[in-house]
Design an enzyme around this catalytic site. Structure first.
Site, PDB file in Angstrom:
ATOM      1  N   ASP A  24     -22.635 -35.365 -21.384  1.00  0.00           N
ATOM      2  CA  ASP A  24     -22.184 -35.759 -20.059  1.00  0.00           C
ATOM      3  C   ASP A  24     -22.432 -34.570 -19.126  1.00  0.00           C
ATOM      4  O   ASP A  24     -22.291 -33.420 -19.539  1.00  0.00           O
ATOM      5  CB  ASP A  24     -20.697 -36.136 -20.077  1.00  0.00           C
ATOM      6  CG  ASP A  24     -20.361 -37.049 -18.912  1.00  0.00           C
ATOM      7  OD1 ASP A  24     -20.936 -38.142 -18.827  1.00  0.00           O
ATOM      8  OD2 ASP A  24     -19.528 -36.665 -18.065  1.00  0.00           O
ATOM      9  N   LYS A  61     -38.050 -27.202 -14.464  1.00  0.00           N
ATOM     10  CA  LYS A  61     -36.618 -27.510 -14.437  1.00  0.00           C
ATOM     11  C   LYS A  61     -36.066 -27.584 -15.857  1.00  0.00           C
ATOM     12  O   LYS A  61     -34.982 -27.060 -16.142  1.00  0.00           O
ATOM     13  CB  LYS A  61     -36.368 -28.836 -13.702  1.00  0.00           C
ATOM     14  CG  LYS A  61     -34.891 -29.183 -13.667  1.00  0.00           C
ATOM     15  CD  LYS A  61     -34.584 -30.550 -13.116  1.00  0.00           C
ATOM     16  CE  LYS A  61     -33.167 -30.937 -13.504  1.00  0.00           C
ATOM     17  NZ  LYS A  61     -32.828 -32.317 -13.201  1.00  0.00           N
ATOM     18  N   HIS A 109     -29.075 -26.811 -16.828  1.00  0.00           N
ATOM     19  CA  HIS A 109     -27.820 -26.914 -17.576  1.00  0.00           C
ATOM     20  C   HIS A 109     -28.029 -27.717 -18.865  1.00  0.00           C
ATOM     21  O   HIS A 109     -27.545 -27.355 -19.925  1.00  0.00           O
ATOM     22  CB  HIS A 109     -26.763 -27.587 -16.687  1.00  0.00           C
ATOM     23  CG  HIS A 109     -27.256 -28.814 -15.973  1.00  0.00           C
ATOM     24  ND1 HIS A 109     -28.424 -28.820 -15.240  1.00  0.00           N
ATOM     25  CD2 HIS A 109     -26.792 -30.083 -15.902  1.00  0.00           C
ATOM     26  CE1 HIS A 109     -28.637 -30.020 -14.741  1.00  0.00           C
ATOM     27  NE2 HIS A 109     -27.652 -30.815 -15.134  1.00  0.00           N
ATOM     28  N   ARG A 110     -28.794 -28.812 -18.769  1.00  0.00           N
ATOM     29  CA  ARG A 110     -29.023 -29.649 -19.951  1.00  0.00           C
ATOM     30  C   ARG A 110     -29.824 -28.881 -20.993  1.00  0.00           C
ATOM     31  O   ARG A 110     -29.529 -28.927 -22.176  1.00  0.00           O
ATOM     32  CB  ARG A 110     -29.741 -30.936 -19.524  1.00  0.00           C
ATOM     33  CG  ARG A 110     -29.600 -32.062 -20.497  1.00  0.00           C
ATOM     34  CD  ARG A 110     -30.048 -33.398 -19.916  1.00  0.00           C
ATOM     35  NE  ARG A 110     -29.204 -33.841 -18.812  1.00  0.00           N
ATOM     36  CZ  ARG A 110     -29.531 -33.742 -17.532  1.00  0.00           C
ATOM     37  NH1 ARG A 110     -30.686 -33.267 -17.155  1.00  0.00           N
ATOM     38  NH2 ARG A 110     -28.680 -34.130 -16.596  1.00  0.00           N
ATOM     39  N   ASN A 116     -30.599 -43.514 -22.254  1.00  0.00           N
ATOM     40  CA  ASN A 116     -31.719 -42.952 -21.498  1.00  0.00           C
ATOM     41  C   ASN A 116     -32.849 -42.513 -22.438  1.00  0.00           C
ATOM     42  O   ASN A 116     -32.743 -41.503 -23.128  1.00  0.00           O
ATOM     43  CB  ASN A 116     -31.186 -41.765 -20.689  1.00  0.00           C
ATOM     44  CG  ASN A 116     -32.237 -41.176 -19.775  1.00  0.00           C
ATOM     45  OD1 ASN A 116     -33.427 -41.248 -20.067  1.00  0.00           O
ATOM     46  ND2 ASN A 116     -31.789 -40.596 -18.675  1.00  0.00           N
ATOM     47  N   PRO A 117     -33.961 -43.266 -22.465  1.00  0.00           N
ATOM     48  CA  PRO A 117     -35.053 -42.954 -23.403  1.00  0.00           C
ATOM     49  C   PRO A 117     -35.699 -41.587 -23.144  1.00  0.00           C
ATOM     50  O   PRO A 117     -36.187 -40.947 -24.069  1.00  0.00           O
ATOM     51  CB  PRO A 117     -36.070 -44.082 -23.176  1.00  0.00           C
ATOM     52  CG  PRO A 117     -35.673 -44.772 -21.934  1.00  0.00           C
ATOM     53  CD  PRO A 117     -34.256 -44.441 -21.632  1.00  0.00           C
ATOM     54  N   ASN A 118     -35.662 -41.108 -21.883  1.00  0.00           N
ATOM     55  CA  ASN A 118     -36.235 -39.782 -21.587  1.00  0.00           C
ATOM     56  C   ASN A 118     -35.465 -38.682 -22.296  1.00  0.00           C
ATOM     57  O   ASN A 118     -36.037 -37.730 -22.816  1.00  0.00           O
ATOM     58  CB  ASN A 118     -36.215 -39.501 -20.079  1.00  0.00           C
ATOM     59  CG  ASN A 118     -37.090 -40.469 -19.342  1.00  0.00           C
ATOM     60  OD1 ASN A 118     -38.192 -40.764 -19.797  1.00  0.00           O
ATOM     61  ND2 ASN A 118     -36.598 -40.987 -18.233  1.00  0.00           N
ATOM     62  N   LYS A 119     -34.135 -38.820 -22.286  1.00  0.00           N
ATOM     63  CA  LYS A 119     -33.302 -37.805 -22.945  1.00  0.00           C
ATOM     64  C   LYS A 119     -33.554 -37.817 -24.451  1.00  0.00           C
ATOM     65  O   LYS A 119     -33.620 -36.776 -25.091  1.00  0.00           O
ATOM     66  CB  LYS A 119     -31.814 -38.063 -22.658  1.00  0.00           C
ATOM     67  CG  LYS A 119     -31.441 -37.801 -21.205  1.00  0.00           C
ATOM     68  CD  LYS A 119     -29.963 -38.011 -20.985  1.00  0.00           C
ATOM     69  CE  LYS A 119     -29.571 -37.806 -19.535  1.00  0.00           C
ATOM     70  NZ  LYS A 119     -28.184 -38.180 -19.280  1.00  0.00           N
ATOM     71  N   THR A 133     -27.060 -42.272 -26.125  1.00  0.00           N
ATOM     72  CA  THR A 133     -27.464 -42.393 -24.723  1.00  0.00           C
ATOM     73  C   THR A 133     -28.367 -43.607 -24.584  1.00  0.00           C
ATOM     74  O   THR A 133     -29.069 -43.973 -25.527  1.00  0.00           O
ATOM     75  CB  THR A 133     -28.225 -41.149 -24.221  1.00  0.00           C
ATOM     76  OG1 THR A 133     -28.614 -41.360 -22.859  1.00  0.00           O
ATOM     77  CG2 THR A 133     -29.479 -40.881 -25.032  1.00  0.00           C
TER      78      THR A 133
HETATM   79  P1  IMP Z   1     -25.392 -37.652 -16.654  1.00  0.00           P
HETATM   80  O1  IMP Z   1     -24.098 -37.466 -17.348  1.00  0.00           O
HETATM   81  O2  IMP Z   1     -26.489 -36.753 -17.173  1.00  0.00           O
HETATM   82  O3  IMP Z   1     -25.840 -39.088 -16.588  1.00  0.00           O
HETATM   83  O4  IMP Z   1     -25.185 -37.159 -15.143  1.00  0.00           O
HETATM   84  C1  IMP Z   1     -24.197 -37.724 -14.279  1.00  0.00           C
HETATM   85  C2  IMP Z   1     -24.573 -37.477 -12.838  1.00  0.00           C
HETATM   86  O5  IMP Z   1     -24.561 -36.060 -12.546  1.00  0.00           O
HETATM   87  C3  IMP Z   1     -25.986 -37.926 -12.466  1.00  0.00           C
HETATM   88  O6  IMP Z   1     -25.997 -39.286 -12.096  1.00  0.00           O
HETATM   89  C4  IMP Z   1     -26.303 -37.021 -11.282  1.00  0.00           C
HETATM   90  O7  IMP Z   1     -25.705 -37.495 -10.104  1.00  0.00           O
HETATM   91  C5  IMP Z   1     -25.623 -35.715 -11.668  1.00  0.00           C
HETATM   92  N1  IMP Z   1     -26.570 -34.852 -12.422  1.00  0.00           N
HETATM   93  C6  IMP Z   1     -26.474 -34.510 -13.729  1.00  0.00           C
HETATM   94  N2  IMP Z   1     -27.516 -33.746 -14.096  1.00  0.00           N
HETATM   95  C7  IMP Z   1     -28.282 -33.600 -12.984  1.00  0.00           C
HETATM   96  C8  IMP Z   1     -29.503 -32.920 -12.733  1.00  0.00           C
HETATM   97  O8  IMP Z   1     -30.129 -32.293 -13.609  1.00  0.00           O
HETATM   98  N3  IMP Z   1     -29.961 -32.993 -11.477  1.00  0.00           N
HETATM   99  C9  IMP Z   1     -29.331 -33.666 -10.486  1.00  0.00           C
HETATM  100  N4  IMP Z   1     -28.212 -34.346 -10.677  1.00  0.00           N
HETATM  101  C10 IMP Z   1     -27.676 -34.305 -11.919  1.00  0.00           C
END
Ligand code: IMP
Length: 193
Positions: free
Chosen positions: A69, A172, A177-178, A10-13, A8
């Protein structure tokens, strides 16, 4: 300690997962393998994109790694925006425009059910594994709260009276979900030791 690359940018992740696995695994970013290119995400499902990113790293760098993802799936829109969540209203990936589009598509619809889904794809010692996290909730008629990112201000998780946008990050990150997918990854990795 075993090293695993988290694919990724994304440094936060990376920080979040690093702390969950501290002392057991060394989680490294893409910079540690000098991977600076954009990793392709061209599949049409969330799981497909997660697998594609991990497969790319294995193919080009041959290291243990995982990728993730995520997306928002709305019942009345047959699962849209789904894999296209980030760029639903256009390639600019503008969250406010994405929310406005969702609200206008749901105008007058009674079925407000939705879910966030995350899939993590882990490649470890020659095998691929996937871990999924889902949180169900409702899409409100208007934004509430300014925290979080993406669709957080319009997503009210079932059983709570605050949207993701109104919760603080710690709240949160406990229920999202994450977080659910990461806990499954964490359990798997810890049981492997
Ligand atoms: P990513 O795969 O985590 O980068 O997420 C793809 C897209 O899904 C993001 O750009 C958001 O639009 C939406 N999304 C994913 N996770 C979240 C969340 O926790 N909150 C709000 N939107 C999310």
């Amino acid at each position: 300690m075993k090293e695993i690359i988290f694919a990724t940018a994304n440094p936060n992740k990376i920080r979040e997962i690093k702390s969950m696995l501290a002392g057991r695994y060394t989680i490294l970013g893409l910079d540690s393998i000098n991977c600076t290119e954009d990793i392709p995400e061209t599949r049409d499902t969330i799981i497909g994109n997660a697998l594609q990113k991990a497969e790319y790293i294995v193919e080009h760098y041959g290291v243990n790694c995982f990728s993730e993802d995520s997306g928002l799936e709305i019942d009345a829109l047959e699962g849209a925006p789904g894999v296209y969540s980030a760029r639903y209203a256009g390639p600019e990936k503008n969250s406010d425009a994405n929310i406005s589009l969702v609200l206008s598509e749901l105008k007058g619809k009674n079925d407000r059910g939705a879910q966030f889904r995350t899939v993590i794809a882990l490649y470890l010692d020659g095998q691929m594994h996937t871990f999924e996290g889902i949180i169900r909730g409702k899409i409100l008629n208007q934004r509430r709260g300014t925290g979080g990112f993406g669709y957080d201000p319009i997503f009210l998780p079932d059983g709570y009276d605050q949207t993701f946008g109104e919760m603080n990050a710690d709240q949160k990150n406990l229920i999202s979900h994450r977080a659910i997918a990461v806990r499954k990854l964490q359990d798997f990795l810890v049981n492997k030791l």
